[in-house]
Design a protein around this motif. Structure first.
Motif, mmCIF file in Angstrom:
data_model
loop_
_atom_site.group_PDB
_atom_site.id
_atom_site.type_symbol
_atom_site.label_atom_id
_atom_site.label_comp_id
_atom_site.label_asym_id
_atom_site.label_seq_id
_atom_site.Cartn_x
_atom_site.Cartn_y
_atom_site.Cartn_z
ATOM 1 N N GLU A 2 42.386 37.060 44.955
ATOM 2 C CA GLU A 2 43.774 37.196 44.497
ATOM 3 C C GLU A 2 43.775 37.681 43.058
ATOM 4 O O GLU A 2 43.127 37.094 42.198
ATOM 5 N N LYS A 3 44.453 38.782 42.795
ATOM 6 C CA LYS A 3 44.488 39.284 41.428
ATOM 7 C C LYS A 3 45.763 38.817 40.739
ATOM 8 O O LYS A 3 46.825 38.759 41.354
ATOM 9 N N THR A 4 45.615 38.515 39.456
ATOM 10 C CA THR A 4 46.791 38.120 38.681
ATOM 11 C C THR A 4 47.542 39.373 38.273
ATOM 12 O O THR A 4 46.937 40.369 37.905
ATOM 13 N N ARG A 5 48.856 39.287 38.327
ATOM 14 C CA ARG A 5 49.654 40.423 37.860
ATOM 15 C C ARG A 5 49.728 40.335 36.345
ATOM 16 O O ARG A 5 50.175 39.330 35.796
ATOM 17 N N ASN A 6 49.234 41.347 35.663
ATOM 18 C CA ASN A 6 49.260 41.309 34.200
ATOM 19 C C ASN A 6 49.205 42.722 33.666
ATOM 20 O O ASN A 6 48.156 43.374 33.688
ATOM 21 N N ARG B 90 40.037 41.957 37.953
ATOM 22 C CA ARG B 90 40.732 40.684 37.800
ATOM 23 C C ARG B 90 42.245 40.787 37.875
ATOM 24 O O ARG B 90 42.909 39.846 38.291
ATOM 25 N N TYR B 91 42.784 41.895 37.415
ATOM 26 C CA TYR B 91 44.237 41.966 37.302
ATOM 27 C C TYR B 91 44.803 43.071 38.177
ATOM 28 O O TYR B 91 44.133 44.070 38.447
ATOM 29 N N SER B 92 46.053 42.881 38.572
ATOM 30 C CA SER B 92 46.779 44.021 39.123
ATOM 31 C C SER B 92 47.819 44.395 38.080
ATOM 32 O O SER B 92 48.439 43.524 37.475
ATOM 33 N N LYS B 159 36.508 33.826 40.378
ATOM 34 C CA LYS B 159 37.479 33.771 39.286
ATOM 35 C C LYS B 159 37.525 32.403 38.620
ATOM 36 O O LYS B 159 37.947 32.276 37.468
ATOM 37 N N GLU B 160 37.068 31.384 39.342
ATOM 38 C CA GLU B 160 37.092 30.031 38.787
ATOM 39 C C GLU B 160 36.302 29.961 37.488
ATOM 40 O O GLU B 160 36.613 29.172 36.605
ATOM 41 N N ASP B 162 36.161 32.200 35.120
ATOM 42 C CA ASP B 162 37.049 32.597 34.026
ATOM 43 C C ASP B 162 37.943 31.430 33.631
ATOM 44 O O ASP B 162 38.091 31.090 32.455
ATOM 45 N N GLU B 163 38.527 30.795 34.672
ATOM 46 C CA GLU B 163 39.495 29.742 34.400
ATOM 47 C C GLU B 163 38.839 28.552 33.718
ATOM 48 O O GLU B 163 39.384 27.982 32.768
#
Lengths: 291, 266
Positions: A2-6, B90-92, B159-160, B162-163
């Motif tokens: 799942e990609k974060t929207r940013n 990582r991001y959209s 991704k965990e 990164d968090e």
């Protein structure tokens, strides 16, 4: 994942965009500029509209080069893909010998392209090359600088030598991802070797093979250095492919207008192919996630 | 291993090795022997060809030039590609897919299309015949390649991580350098290898953009044509020396080489 929207992620991409824009967009705009203008020298340009495009589209020379290019790409794909898959199927699955095979096979891929040309230029010569000498001693009348067919065969064999390993490597990587359980199930069902290939290995390799075919098609579509070194596009224009013709036109004769129009159309074809490639890639990404 | 399989693989490797063997064989012969007829091993073994290359500045500077612009290109490509690949993995964000596709089109663009405009662009900004010009020109296909390969590797990192790092109070740059980069070290190595390689094997652009000061070895090789005909031994020795860098490092990336050639997508 799942990609974060940013949207601030744009800042991380910015350097790449700036750099590639400088080395791709700027030059491409120059090409666009030339393609619609004419000059009598002294840097005085005037509008020529679509004149160059019609000229190039109607020229015999362009048609011939394009036709040769498609023939070449088709021939090398027809040889390299089956051969590459066959070799990949025969390779040891793991261990020391698998590493040795991988390294040896990768070697031609790492040779500078003009050296590849030089190697085959020497190798095919009747007086000092092993291949040419052997053929001559077997009584074959072989001369790649005089005979167009021989030149073609040399260029095709050279490309097979140079790039088949790419198909092997990709197919091998695809084969490695097949779980052992599939083969065990096939053995229980007493599937023949052919059926294992047809119903287990081939479907599992489909993604990588598509990538291999597209990569080979595109790279062969812009081949320049190797045939240029070996045959210089000759004898006559027998091995003058699109890129060779384009460089002749742009840097050799300095016909900027037609060369630019030619470039743009060439680029559009590549763009279309890239789009197919991208779609295949992202689809196989999704399929990979599902499995 | 079955005998048939063994035969196929051996024959294929033999086919690959024969032309290379012939080049190596020739590089150790004097010209008189090369032109005198076919010998499968050098009778008059000589290293004179290699000595000539290593003592004549116009020859060995070709290697230095090539290595210089290849190194510059690798550093630039990786430096800009690392954050970009992270962003893509990582991001959209607005236009991310289009941007990713646009990068790919540059990897696929025929260098022949760019040869002339590059020549004019770099001449007009006064960079013609410098190492940085070739390094920047090669970014055309190496930056997209590096972004694609690195993105492929970065997607494999959960991704965990990164968090967790954010919760532990790491700032983004510190997290990226201290935690993230070691995790994808192999990916960075592979991307560097492929940037190095594609810059090393390219000739059309590097030849177009240089004349004397930054002339790559690949272009220097055309010098062997002289009044007395081709100096085959020298040509062969120069060719052998260009194969060595790739051959030395390919062992380290053997397991990732397919991934690299497939732009990080295997």
């Amino acid at each position: 994942m799942e990609k974060t929207r940013n949207n601030r992620a744009w800042f991380m991409v910015l350097p790449v965009v700036a750099l590639v824009a400088f080395s791709a967009v700027l030059p491409l705009m120059t090409v666009v500029n030339y393609s619609v203008q004419d000059t009598f020298g002294n840097n005085v340009f005037f509008w020529a509209g679509t004149e160059w495009f019609t000229q190039v589209l109607e020229s015999e020379r362009m048609h011939d080069a394009l036709w040769r290019q498609f023939l070449f790409s088709a021939v090398i794909l027809a040889i390299e893909v089956p051969l590459g898959v066959a070799v990949a199927l025969c390779m040891p699955k793991k261990g020391f010998w698998a590493s040795v095979c991988l390294v040896l096979m990768a070697l031609p891929l790492l040779i500078p392209w003009n050296v590849v040309g030089t190697i085959w230029q020497v190798f095919g010569r009747v007086d000092i090359g092993l291949l040419g000498w052997t053929l001559a001693n077997l009584g074959v009348d072989y001369n790649y600088t005089q005979n167009p067919l021989d030149a073609w065969i040399t260029v095709v064999v050279m490309d097979v030598w140079h790039w088949t390993s790419l198909v092997v490597l990709l197919a091998y990587a695809g084969l490695q991802s097949i779980p052992q359980a599939y083969y065990q199930a096939a053995r229980i069902d007493q599937a023949s070797r052919w059926k294992v290939f047809r119903y287990i290995e081939l479907p599992k390799m489909k993604g990588v093979l598509l990538i291999a075919v597209l990569l080979r098609f595109m790279d062969s579509f812009m081949i320049y250095t190797e045939p240029f070194v070996v045959t210089g596009g000759g004898p006559g224009t027998a091995t003058t492919f699109l890129s060779i013709d384009l460089v002749k036109m742009a840097l050799g004769q300095f016909d900027l207008g037609p060369a630019a129009a030619f470039s743009l159309m060439y680029f559009l074809v590549i763009l279309l192919l890239s789009w197919v490639f991208y779609t295949v890639m992202t689809n196989s990404d999704k399929a990979g996630k599902g499995a | 291993m079955k005998i048939g399989n063994f035969l196929v693989v051996t024959l294929y490797i033999l086919f690959l090795m024969l032309p290379i063997y012939w080049l190596l064989n020739m590089s150790f012969k004097p010209n008189s022997e090369i032109l005198g007829g076919i010998t499968f091993f050098p009778r008059n073994f000589t290293v004179q060809n290699y000595v000539t290359i290593f003592t004549d500045p116009s020859w060995y500077m070709g290697y230095v030039n090539s290595i210089l612009y290849v190194a510059m290109n690798t550093v630039i490509s990786l430096a800009v590609a690392l954050p970009a690949a992270y962003a893509f993995s990582r991001y959209s964000f607005l236009g991310d897919k289009h941007l990713f596709f646009w990068l790919l089109t540059n990897r696929m663009a025929p260098p022949a299309v760019f040869a002339l405009p590059f020549f004019q662009l770099y001449s007009s900004v006064g960079l013609f015949d410098t190492h940085i010009a070739v390094a920047l020109a090669h970014c055309l296909f190496n930056v997209p390649l590096a972004v694609w390969i690195l993105e492929g590797f970065m997607r494999g990192v959960p991704k965990e991580i990164d968090e967790t790092a954010y919760i532990d109070g790491y700032s983004w740059p510190r997290f990226f350098v201290k935690i993230f980069m070691p995790l994808i070290a192999s990916g960075i190595g592979v991307a560097a290898f492929f940037c190095f390689m594609f810059s090393w094997v390219e000739l059309l652009l590097s030849r177009t953009l240089t004349t004397v000061d930054a002339k790559p070895i690949a272009a220097t090789m055309t010098r062997t044509v002289s009044a007395s005909g081709l100096d085959w031994g020298l040509l062969a020795a120069a060719g052998v020396l260009t194969i060595i860098p790739g051959a030395l490092v390919v062992f380290f990336v053997r397991n990732y080489i397919a991934k690299g050639f497939a732009l990080g997508r295997v």
